[in-house]
Each structure stands twice: as structure tokens, then as C-alpha cells.
Scaffold this active site. Structure first.
Site, PDB file in Angstrom:
ATOM      1  N   SER A   1       2.696  -1.799  10.475  1.00  0.00           N
ATOM      2  CA  SER A   1       4.194  -1.685  10.860  1.00  0.00           C
ATOM      3  C   SER A   1       5.121  -2.911  10.449  1.00  0.00           C
ATOM      4  O   SER A   1       6.060  -3.370  11.057  1.00  0.00           O
ATOM      5  CB  SER A   1       4.459  -1.177  12.276  1.00  0.00           C
ATOM      6  OG  SER A   1       4.146  -0.072  12.407  1.00  0.00           O
TER       7      SER A   1
ATOM      8  N   HIS B   1      -9.885   1.077   4.855  1.00  0.00           N
ATOM      9  CA  HIS B   1      -8.657   1.340   5.455  1.00  0.00           C
ATOM     10  C   HIS B   1      -8.953   2.313   6.761  1.00  0.00           C
ATOM     11  O   HIS B   1      -9.490   3.410   6.663  1.00  0.00           O
ATOM     12  CB  HIS B   1      -7.561   1.713   4.570  1.00  0.00           C
ATOM     13  CG  HIS B   1      -6.174   1.905   5.163  1.00  0.00           C
ATOM     14  ND1 HIS B   1      -5.830   3.003   5.965  1.00  0.00           N
ATOM     15  CD2 HIS B   1      -5.052   1.051   4.925  1.00  0.00           C
ATOM     16  CE1 HIS B   1      -4.532   2.722   6.459  1.00  0.00           C
ATOM     17  NE2 HIS B   1      -4.177   1.439   5.591  1.00  0.00           N
TER      18      HIS B   1
ATOM     19  N   GLY C   1       2.750  -1.220   4.645  1.00  0.00           N
ATOM     20  CA  GLY C   1       2.741   0.265   4.001  1.00  0.00           C
ATOM     21  C   GLY C   1       4.125   0.653   3.709  1.00  0.00           C
ATOM     22  O   GLY C   1       4.703   0.334   2.683  1.00  0.00           O
ATOM     23  N   GLY C   2       4.633   1.323   4.716  1.00  0.00           N
ATOM     24  CA  GLY C   2       6.074   2.180   4.805  1.00  0.00           C
ATOM     25  C   GLY C   2       7.022   1.302   3.888  1.00  0.00           C
ATOM     26  O   GLY C   2       7.880   1.863   3.189  1.00  0.00           O
TER      27      GLY C   2
ATOM     28  N   GLU D   1      -5.515  -4.999  10.751  1.00  0.00           N
ATOM     29  CA  GLU D   1      -4.751  -3.551  10.968  1.00  0.00           C
ATOM     30  C   GLU D   1      -5.156  -3.104  12.145  1.00  0.00           C
ATOM     31  O   GLU D   1      -5.929  -1.969  12.204  1.00  0.00           O
ATOM     32  CB  GLU D   1      -4.861  -2.928   9.727  1.00  0.00           C
ATOM     33  CG  GLU D   1      -4.310  -3.443   8.465  1.00  0.00           C
ATOM     34  CD  GLU D   1      -3.591  -2.589   7.437  1.00  0.00           C
ATOM     35  OE1 GLU D   1      -2.753  -2.840   7.139  1.00  0.00           O
ATOM     36  OE2 GLU D   1      -4.371  -1.411   7.025  1.00  0.00           O
TER      37      GLU D   1
ATOM     38  N   GLY E   1       2.073   2.430  10.674  1.00  0.00           N
ATOM     39  CA  GLY E   1       2.993   3.486  10.786  1.00  0.00           C
ATOM     40  C   GLY E   1       3.570   4.026  11.851  1.00  0.00           C
ATOM     41  O   GLY E   1       4.350   5.196  11.972  1.00  0.00           O
TER      42      GLY E   1
ATOM     43  N   ASN F   1       1.044  -1.012   0.014  1.00  0.00           N
ATOM     44  CA  ASN F   1      -0.134   0.029   0.026  1.00  0.00           C
ATOM     45  C   ASN F   1       0.773   1.558   0.103  1.00  0.00           C
ATOM     46  O   ASN F   1       1.389   1.519   1.001  1.00  0.00           O
ATOM     47  CB  ASN F   1      -0.938  -0.131   1.305  1.00  0.00           C
ATOM     48  CG  ASN F   1      -1.770   1.185   1.245  1.00  0.00           C
ATOM     49  OD1 ASN F   1      -1.855   2.025   0.540  1.00  0.00           O
ATOM     50  ND2 ASN F   1      -2.418   1.406   2.453  1.00  0.00           N
ATOM     51  N   TRP F   2       0.921   1.871  -1.261  1.00  0.00           N
ATOM     52  CA  TRP F   2       1.918   2.849  -1.245  1.00  0.00           C
ATOM     53  C   TRP F   2       1.383   4.339  -0.882  1.00  0.00           C
ATOM     54  O   TRP F   2       1.972   5.394  -0.725  1.00  0.00           O
ATOM     55  CB  TRP F   2       2.208   3.128  -2.854  1.00  0.00           C
ATOM     56  CG  TRP F   2       3.232   1.867  -3.283  1.00  0.00           C
ATOM     57  CD1 TRP F   2       3.715   1.107  -2.249  1.00  0.00           C
ATOM     58  CD2 TRP F   2       3.898   1.944  -4.619  1.00  0.00           C
ATOM     59  NE1 TRP F   2       4.901   0.325  -3.238  1.00  0.00           N
ATOM     60  CE2 TRP F   2       4.605   0.826  -4.531  1.00  0.00           C
ATOM     61  CE3 TRP F   2       3.524   2.402  -5.777  1.00  0.00           C
ATOM     62  CZ2 TRP F   2       5.057   0.278  -5.554  1.00  0.00           C
ATOM     63  CZ3 TRP F   2       4.286   1.941  -6.871  1.00  0.00           C
ATOM     64  CH2 TRP F   2       5.270   0.901  -6.762  1.00  0.00           C
ATOM     65  N   LYS F   3       0.037   4.371  -0.345  1.00  0.00           N
ATOM     66  CA  LYS F   3      -0.767   5.499   0.138  1.00  0.00           C
ATOM     67  C   LYS F   3      -0.378   6.677  -0.672  1.00  0.00           C
ATOM     68  O   LYS F   3      -0.399   6.629  -1.932  1.00  0.00           O
ATOM     69  CB  LYS F   3      -0.029   5.609   1.718  1.00  0.00           C
ATOM     70  CG  LYS F   3      -0.541   4.571   2.463  1.00  0.00           C
ATOM     71  CD  LYS F   3      -0.028   4.516   4.000  1.00  0.00           C
ATOM     72  CE  LYS F   3      -0.310   3.190   4.621  1.00  0.00           C
ATOM     73  NZ  LYS F   3      -0.359   3.496   6.140  1.00  0.00           N
TER      74      LYS F   3
HETATM   75  P1  PGA Z   1       2.643   0.613   7.531  1.00  0.00           P
HETATM   76  O1  PGA Z   1       1.033   0.589   7.001  1.00  0.00           O
HETATM   77  O2  PGA Z   1       3.036  -0.754   7.229  1.00  0.00           O
HETATM   78  O3  PGA Z   1       3.459   1.619   7.222  1.00  0.00           O
HETATM   79  O4  PGA Z   1       2.100   0.410   9.051  1.00  0.00           O
HETATM   80  C1  PGA Z   1       0.210  -0.454   6.620  1.00  0.00           C
HETATM   81  C2  PGA Z   1      -1.191   0.118   6.185  1.00  0.00           C
HETATM   82  O5  PGA Z   1      -1.663   1.258   6.561  1.00  0.00           O
HETATM   83  O6  PGA Z   1      -1.807  -0.671   5.478  1.00  0.00           O
END
Ligand code: PGA
Length: 235
Positions: free
Chosen positions: A197, A91, A218-219, A161, A167, A6-8
Site C-alpha cells: 500500500s 510474492h 503495486g497499485g 511486504e 492492496g 509491480n503491475w501484477k
Molecule cells: P500494493 O502492492 O502496493 O498494491 O499494496 C504491493 C505488492 O504487492 O507488491
């Protein structure tokens, strides 16, 4: 396993394409689904067609559940290239920052299924809810509401999640994740992912949870080296 990136709201079109081209070279038997920004989705879709890579798929982070109309700033699924297979729905960033309600999440799911897309439905509790021991109840309520009118779980994948983990670098213990996954699976026997995370440093503690089918990253998915390590650790 299913590994979602998920590149947001990160990476411009050029950066997205560059990273996606590298992802296309990653050797894996797992399925990788990339969720770029909507603006990058056409160029990535073209690249995917050229590459003819079966293990990498594309998904959309957001859409509006209507065919067309007066919805300023929104996009609909029919506008997307055909090789967009997945939709991310529910999300916590959309639920909290964009005020998407349980009802709206349900509408989006129904619309995506009608359009023959696979749904990654995100659920998860806040730290306050966890502290008062209501995480399981909260998550089941979210699922019951979101999936109220869904007849088959065939195209539904659930991503657990915890909001406090997204994050933040904080992750639940393996026992905490296992408990939630089992509770979800009992009522909704489908593929279940963990997200929050996830990095190459902590993924190994979760990867052998029995009912866990993959991860939503994500990150760490913005960094080729880290993401490659994650994928290779799951091979
Ligand atoms: P994160 O994000 O890995 O940066 O915590 C996960 C997500 O929001 O899908």
C-alpha cells in the site's frame, strides 16, 4: 533508491507500452524496475532498447525454474529478452493463491541466480502472525528457508511486504517497518525494500529508515501521476 513497479495482472500490451513510455520520460537518479505481465515483456524490452535509459530496468513477475519440459502454461528465463534483469520471487500472492511453497521459492531463487538475474525476494507475515507477536520469527524462517543454499547476497534484494498491507491501504508504522528491516539486515545484510500500500501520501514516513533501500509499489505504480510523485519524493 530502488523503486519497483509491480503491475501484477493489470494493463494489456498496449496499455503497458503506453505507461512504460511515460515511465521512460521520468527524470530520476534512482533505479526503477518495472514488472509488467509476461505477455507485455517483449514490447517493453524493445522500447527499453530504443530508449537507452540507464535508470529503468525490467523484471519478470514469474517463471518456472527449469530450462524446458512438460510444464504446461509456464515460461522459463531463457525465453526472455536479454534485457530483463530482475525476477520477482516469493510474492505473497504467489505463495497463497498459487500455493508456491518455501521449497519452490528456494528453487526459483537458485535458478534465477544461475541465469545471472537479480532476485527480489518477497517475505512478510499475515495479520494473525503479527497479532501473536511472531512476525520477526516468521520472516526469518522464510528467509532462512529461501536462502538456504545461496552463497552470496550480491544479487539478492529482500522486499518486506506484510500480507495484511498489500492492496489494503493499511500500512505498518515507521517503527514496525524499522524493526523488521533491522532484524532482516542483521542476518541478511543486503538491499531491503518495503512494499504494501505504498502511495505518494504515505511514502515520506518511510523514506529515511536507515537500512531501507527502496520500495515495491503495486497499485500506485499503475497511475502515472502517483508513481511520478513517489519517484520525485525519493529523488
Ligand atoms: P500494493 O502492492 O502496493 O498494491 O499494496 C504491493 C505488492 O504487492 O507488491
Amino acid at each position: 533508491m530502488l523503486i519497483c513497479a509491480n503491475w501484477k495482472m493489470n494493463l494489456n500490451q498496449e496499455e503497458s507500452l503506453t505507461l512504460f513510455k511515460e515511465f521512460l520520460k521520468v527524470k530520476t537518479a534512482n533505479e526503477i524496475v518495472v514488472f509488467p505481465t509476461s505477455l507485455s515483456i517483449y514490447s517493453l524490452s524493445d522500447e527499453l532498447k530504443k530508449a537507452n535509459q540507464k535508470n529503468i530496468k525490467l523484471g519478470i513477475q514469474n517463471f518456472y525454474p527449469s530450462e524446458a519440459g512438460a510444464f504446461t502454461g509456464e515460461i522459463t528465463i531463457s525465453e526472455l529478452p536479454e534485457n530483463i534483469d530482475y525476477c520477482l520471487i516469493g510474492h505473497s500472492e504467489r505463495r497463497t493463491i498459487l500455493n508456491e511453497s518455501d521449497y519452490f521459492v528456494e528453487e526459483k531463487i537458485n535458478f534465477a541466480l544461475e541465469k545471472s538475474k537479480k532476485v527480489i525476494l518477497c517475505v512478510g507475515e499475515s495479520i494473525e502472525v503479527r497479532k501473536i507477536g511472531k512476525a520477526q520469527e516468521f520472516i526469518l524462517n522464510q528467509l532462512n528457508s529461501a536462502l538456504k543454499s545461496v552463497k552470496s547476497l550480491d544479487n539478492i534484494i529482500i522486499a518486506y511486504e506484510p500480507i495484511w498491507s498489500i492492496g489494503t491501504g493499511l500500512v505498518p508504522t515507521k517503527t514496525e517497518v524499522t524493526e523488521i528491516i533491522n532484524v532482516i539486515y542483521e542476518k541478511f545484510p543486503t538491499q531491503i525494500l518495503y512494499g504494501g500500500s505504498v502511495t505518494d501520501q504515505n511514502i515520506s514516513q518511510f523514506k529515511d529508515i536507515e537500512k531501507l533501500s527502496g520500495f515495491l509499489v503495486g497499485g500506485a505504480s499503475l497511475n502515472l501521476e502517483k508513481f511520478e510523485k513517489i519517484v520525485s519524493m525519493l529523488n
